[in-house]
Design an enzyme around this catalytic site. Structure first.
Site, PDB file in Angstrom:
ATOM      1  N   ARG A 115      -2.585  -3.046  18.288  1.00 22.41           N
ATOM      2  CA  ARG A 115      -3.014  -4.200  17.014  1.00 22.41           C
ATOM      3  C   ARG A 115      -3.929  -3.788  16.215  1.00 22.41           C
ATOM      4  NH1 ARG A 115      -5.072  -8.880  18.014  1.00 22.41           N
ATOM      5  NH2 ARG A 115      -4.080  -8.742  20.084  1.00 22.41           N
ATOM      6  N   TYR A 159       3.957 -10.577 -10.402  1.00 18.90           N
ATOM      7  CA  TYR A 159       4.906 -10.513  -9.381  1.00 18.90           C
ATOM      8  C   TYR A 159       5.496 -12.782  -8.087  1.00 18.90           C
ATOM      9  CZ  TYR A 159       7.469  -9.430  -4.731  1.00 18.90           C
ATOM     10  OH  TYR A 159       8.224  -9.650  -4.030  1.00 18.90           O
ATOM     11  N   ASP A 163      -4.111  -5.606  -8.187  1.00 25.51           N
ATOM     12  CA  ASP A 163      -3.444  -5.871  -7.597  1.00 25.51           C
ATOM     13  C   ASP A 163      -2.718  -3.978  -8.399  1.00 25.51           C
ATOM     14  OD1 ASP A 163      -0.169  -4.891  -7.455  1.00 25.51           O
ATOM     15  OD2 ASP A 163      -0.155  -7.123  -7.072  1.00 25.51           O
ATOM     16  N   LYS A 217       6.120   0.367  -2.442  1.00 22.79           N
ATOM     17  CA  LYS A 217       6.229   1.474  -4.030  1.00 22.79           C
ATOM     18  C   LYS A 217       5.663   2.358  -3.944  1.00 22.79           C
ATOM     19  CE  LYS A 217       7.754  -3.251  -5.062  1.00 22.79           C
ATOM     20  NZ  LYS A 217       7.147  -4.236  -3.401  1.00 22.79           N
TER      21      LYS A 217
END
Length: 379
Positions: free
Chosen positions: A49, A102, A174, A199
């Site tokens: 992690r 978005y 973004d 994406k």
């Protein structure tokens, strides 16, 4: 030595394995690591992690592609956004967000962060004065999408960086629709770049992930602390899949752009299309700014159906080669109705999208086949 984008995509963070000479970074599918002594983890690795070599390779590559000081990978784009907000902001702070963004980002602000005490105002980011007017003494972030999702609006990154920095705020961009191949916001003054690596970076619709790239080392360290403390990290195989996709980003984006330009030309002439939204069109209100800060204009295209909402939905349902589905940026072409799909959460808000809007993610198939599918879908 300064390298070109495609060279960085293939080599940054990806030196051949020192033990075997493998040219592809290994998938370190492990949760923990043997330590050399108490308090002496080998090469700093103690728990996956906190750090994992495969994830580190991806993070180093993304930082190089965006021209940033540090990259951090997450389990999704929204996990990256949430970690950023809770690192930088405190209850009572304020963020300026796009009035076209978005739907998942809007949902995060309106239904999650606002309950935590983070205030926000939506503004037209193509209007610098409107952004300046929306800011308050509590504004800590100006949040930008350019091009915006789904209306393909353009924001002037350098101008908004100046506005944000004058007020002591950060500029967050973004960069989903452009990808670092077409646009590098840090070079224009952004402090943080956000990506859903799902994406264009991953590019094959086979992995979900997110990333932040920062211009400042201290902010990078603060985010790394929260990345570990909050724990929304990608697994090693997800990081490896994303890194594999990144290698071909440049050649894929060139084809995405080539195909999108042909699609735009076709739609612009079609009698059942009321308007085409694409920053590459000279008449687009943000065309000059986009030409200044982007290499090309991307693979995302939106259009408004002349027959209204019913016609827009019918086009989506009739498409065959364009797959009806959410997401974007994969090698395959997708079609969707934002009002009913990706942006349904924004209904009734300042970010509500037009009901007659159709959004296309133009893939890298043979473009004549894509045009034929749109022809039959439009009827």
């Amino acid at each position: 030595m300064t390298h070109g984008f495609e060279t960085l995509a293939i080599h940054a963070g990806q030196e051949p394995d020192p033990r075997t000479g493998a040219v592809v970074p290994p998938i370190y599918q492990t949760s923990t690591y043997a330590q050399d002594a108490v308090g002496a983890p080998r090469l700093g690795y103690e728990y996956s992690r906190t750090a994992n070599p495969t994830r580190d390779a991806l993070q180093d590559c993304l930082a190089a592609l965006e021209g940033g000081q540090r990259g951090l990978a997450f389990a999704s784009g929204l996990a990256a956004e949430d970690t950023l907000l809770r690192t930088v902001c405190r209850p009572g702070d304020h963020v300026v967000i796009p009035d076209d963004a978005y739907g998942g980002t809007y949902r995060l602000f309106a239904n999650v962060a606002q309950r935590w005490g983070l205030d926000w105002t939506a503004a037209d980011l193509s209007d610098v004065d409107a952004v300046r007017a929306a800011m308050t003494k509590q504004t800590t972030i100006v949040w930008v999408e350019t091009p915006t999702n789904p209306l393909l609006g353009i924001a002037d990154i350098a101008a908004l960086a100046s506005v944000a920095h004058d007020a002591g705020a950060l500029l967050v961009v973004d960069n989903t629709f452009a990808s670092p191949y077409l646009q590098q916001p840090i070079a224009h003054g952004a402090d943080v770049v956000v990506h859903p690596t799902t994406k264009y970076l991953g590019g094959h619709s086979d992995v979900v992930g997110g990333a932040l790239v920062v211009a400042d080392d201290q902010l990078g360290a603060d985010l790394a602390y929260h990345q570990n403390a909050m724990g929304a990290v990608p697994g090693p195989f997800d990081a490896w899949l994303t890194l594999r996709g990144v290698k071909t980003l440049g050649v894929r984006m060139d084809r995405h752009c080539d195909n999108a330009e042909r699609v735009v030309a076709f739609l612009s002439r079609h009698p059942k299309v009321a308007g085409v939204l694409y920053p590459g069109k000279p008449e687009h209100r943000g065309h000059e700014v986009a030409a200044k800060q982007m290499r090309r204009f991307g693979g995302m295209v939106s259009f408004r159906a002349a027959g209204g909402e019913a016609a827009a939905i019918e086009v989506c349902d009739r498409a065959r080669l364009f797959t009806l589905g959410e997401s974007l940026g994969g090698v395959e072409s997708l079609i969707e109705h934002p009002g009913r799909m990706t942006h349904a959460s924004a209904a009734g808000s300042p970010l509500e999208v037009p009901a007659d809007l159709v959004r296309l993610s133009v893939g890298i198939e043979t473009v004549d086949d894509l045009l034929a599918d749109l022809e039959q879908a439009l009827g």
